[in-house]
Design an enzyme around this catalytic site. Structure first.
Site, PDB file in Angstrom:
ATOM      1  N   THR A 185       0.843  -1.187   0.000  1.00  0.00           N
ATOM      2  CA  THR A 185       0.000   0.000   0.000  1.00  0.00           C
ATOM      3  C   THR A 185       0.882   1.242   0.000  1.00  0.00           C
ATOM      4  O   THR A 185       2.081   1.169   0.273  1.00  0.00           O
ATOM      5  CB  THR A 185      -0.920   0.020   1.233  1.00  0.00           C
ATOM      6  N   GLU A 328      -5.695  -3.544  -2.055  1.00  0.00           N
ATOM      7  CA  GLU A 328      -6.241  -4.711  -1.367  1.00  0.00           C
ATOM      8  C   GLU A 328      -7.321  -5.434  -2.163  1.00  0.00           C
ATOM      9  O   GLU A 328      -7.697  -6.561  -1.816  1.00  0.00           O
ATOM     10  CB  GLU A 328      -6.815  -4.300  -0.005  1.00  0.00           C
ATOM     11  N   LYS A 439     -17.129  16.539   9.663  1.00  0.00           N
ATOM     12  CA  LYS A 439     -18.349  16.507  10.466  1.00  0.00           C
ATOM     13  C   LYS A 439     -18.577  17.889  11.062  1.00  0.00           C
ATOM     14  O   LYS A 439     -17.881  18.315  11.982  1.00  0.00           O
ATOM     15  CB  LYS A 439     -18.278  15.446  11.566  1.00  0.00           C
ATOM     16  N   TRP A 444     -22.467  15.293   8.190  1.00  0.00           N
ATOM     17  CA  TRP A 444     -21.314  14.970   7.374  1.00  0.00           C
ATOM     18  C   TRP A 444     -21.271  15.831   6.109  1.00  0.00           C
ATOM     19  O   TRP A 444     -22.285  16.055   5.449  1.00  0.00           O
ATOM     20  CB  TRP A 444     -21.338  13.506   6.954  1.00  0.00           C
TER      21      TRP A 444
END
Length: 545
Positions: A185, A328, A439, A444
């Site tokens: 990654t 992944e 937030k 959100w």
């Protein structure tokens, strides 16, 4: 009762032998510093067989890790096959990582040899004394004017192949769950983590690239992977092309927009794929070029601005098609191809559909989980939550158990860290990363959605949105904007442009103009860097409500 089918492993040797037997006449073109080179798959296959025995000569263990530090080239493709077909593990090293990350990854994977393009020696060679397990460095001459170190550990790639006899017979990998390749990654938080692809996962993922509602790769295609071969196996394009028998055009070290558009036009490329920054840079050069052969422009890595996709549709006749995934997920998890339910929509409505990341491809399961309650959401037009994925080419853990179980649920799903919305057809729209959500006042704000709206402004080249502290609302959005060359823009103009497009409380409290949005090693926006830069930011004017 058991089925009575033959028990043959799903393994990459089949991909190699199929290409060698049926598609020997097809071509692999590589653009290098000294010009283009072209080889047939038949000629390439002989070199793969020589490389297979050369790995024995180098003393690479039966399941040893074979590192590559290379551009997208035909010789890199030789390694793509020779390593896994002999039971070794291909480990593609990301040339854009920081030096300390490269050292960590090579040592963590225990690479035994590293194949390196000559043009990349200046990046790798200063690190070699820190690479504990690497015994040999094989230099691939890509025409660069770079001195090769006089060191007994250094070998010449062409000399190595010339001295090796071709492997005879069929490559065999008996256990399809054997590791075939590794990719780490990008390590935006902590050390990079290793994802280990099996032969089974690589073959199944490659098959999906041939399906109609994915890439639809076919023998008649000419494919140019702009996405680097060191990133998640170039989205499966190299293996998929060999499986289908498609011609390949590989861009080598020159990844400039001018070079890419030239290759697309010269070779009548039908399929290409890369991250949004590639297509942003190429758009001004596309007008007037003959790109009529193109049928599919793939884009992934981060959400594609609606305005960018539509600009391609008006300029060359086809929009950008989004794919979504991550290291992944091998990486293809969803595709945003048009479906029958979209046929009656207006062109403007279809553009909104194309702005989504699309429906899960076959064999990939997706669920949306509320990030606070942990409850899975029903698939309807109001579905929203963290995207979690499961399937035969989805990682179940990281190499050596790094990272603990934080990214994997107890019932075996991958927590992607992406937040999205869905509809009743399973089409996902990426809203944000869980760590990038803003937030504000208990509600959100999706930074990705806000960025896409800002980038619709005709004077904006790029935009990234991050959270800044607010005494009243806890967090508020800060817009970091890159203006197109030759243009002028004010923060007030940005807010005025956004006002009819988003809810009032989504409007950024401030706009900062920057020279460029920092990127990660795989071309994604590095919001971590921006958060560090603007960590103590104070809003000069009144906060928006």
């Amino acid at each position: 009762m058991l089925g009575l089918m033959q028990d043959r492993p799903l393994a990459l040797p089949h991909v190699f032998h199929r290409a060698e037997q049926y598609f020997g006449h097809k071509t692999i073109v590589t653009a290098e510093a000294g010009g283009e080179t072209s080889t047939t798959i038949a000629e390439w296959a002989v070199r793969v067989r020589r490389l297979a025995t050369a790995l024995d000569t180098l003393g690479v263990n039966a399941d040893g890790r074979v590192g590559t530090f290379c551009w997208n080239t035909g010789r890199h493709l030789e390694l793509y096959m020779a390593a896994p077909c002999t039971g070794r593990v291909l480990h593609t090293l990301n040339i854009r990582l920081f030096p300390e990350q490269l050292v960590y990854i090579a040592n963590h994977a225990e690479d035994e040899v590293v194949f390196v393009d000559r043009s990349l020696l200046p990046l790798l060679w200063p690190l070699v004394d820190k690479l504990d397990t690497v015994r040999a460095y094989i230099v691939i001459d890509d025409g660069a004017d770079v001195a090769v170190p006089d060191d007994p550990r250094v070998h010449d790639y062409e000399e190595l192949l010339a001295a090796a006899s071709p492997f005879e017979g069929q490559f065999v990998v008996e256990d399809e769950n054997t590791a075939a390749a590794m990719c780490y990654t990008s390590g935006t938080t902590g050390n990079p983590k290793g994802v280990v692809y099996s032969h089974r996962s690589a073959v199944l993922h490659s098959l999906i690239t041939l399906t109609a509602d994915a890439f639809s790769l076919a023998e008649r295609d000419v494919v140019l992977p702009v996405v680097p071969m060191f990133h998640a196996n170039a989205w499966g394009l190299p293996y998929g092309c060999l499986l289908a028998g498609a011609d390949l055009v590989l861009p080598g070290p020159n990844m400039t927009p001018q070079a890419i558009v030239g290759l697309l036009e010269k070779h009548n490329v039908t399929v290409t794929g890369g991250v949004p920054t590639i297509w942003m840079g190429m758009l001004p050069l596309a007008d007037g070029r003959d790109l009529s052969a193109l049928r599919l422009i793939l884009c992934g890595g981060s959400a594609v601005p609606r305005s960018l996709s539509e600009s391609y549709r008006t300029t060359i006749g086809i929009p950008i098609t989004q794919a979504w995934g991550m290291t992944e997920t091998s990486p293809i998890a969803t595709m945003s191809t048009a479906r029958s339910q979209h046929a009656a929509l207006t062109e403007d409505q279809r553009a909104d559909v194309r702005a989504r990341q699309g429906q899960p491809v076959p064999f990939v399961d997706i669920r949306l989980v509320d990030p606070e309650s942990g409850e899975s959401q029903p698939w309807d037009d109001a579905a929203t939550g963290e995207i979690q994925a499961a399937g035969p080419w989805i990682a179940k853990e990281y190499y050596r158990g790094e990272g603990g179980g934080a990214q994997f649920t107890e019932d075996g799903w991958l927590r992607t860290g992406d937040v999205g919305t869905g509809d009743r057809y399973g089409f996902v729209r990426l809203v944000d990363r869980t760590k990038d959500l803003i937030k504000s006042g208990g509600e959100w704000i999706g930074s990705v959605e806000l960025e896409n709206e800002i980038m619709a402004h005709p004077k904006v080249a790029e935009a990234a949105v991050i959270a800044i502290p607010s005494e009243k609302w806890v967090e508020r959005p800060l817009a970091c904007v890159v203006v197109k060359p030759g243009e002028t823009l004010t923060g007030e103009e940005v807010i005025e442009f956004l006002t009819p497009r988003v809810a009032k409380w989504w409007l950024p409290d401030a706009v900062e103009f920057i020279d460029e949005v920092p990127k990660t090693s795989v071309g994604k926006f590095s919001k971590k860097t921006l958060r560090e830069k603007f960590g103590g930011y104070q809003v000069a004017g009144p906060e928006r409500t």
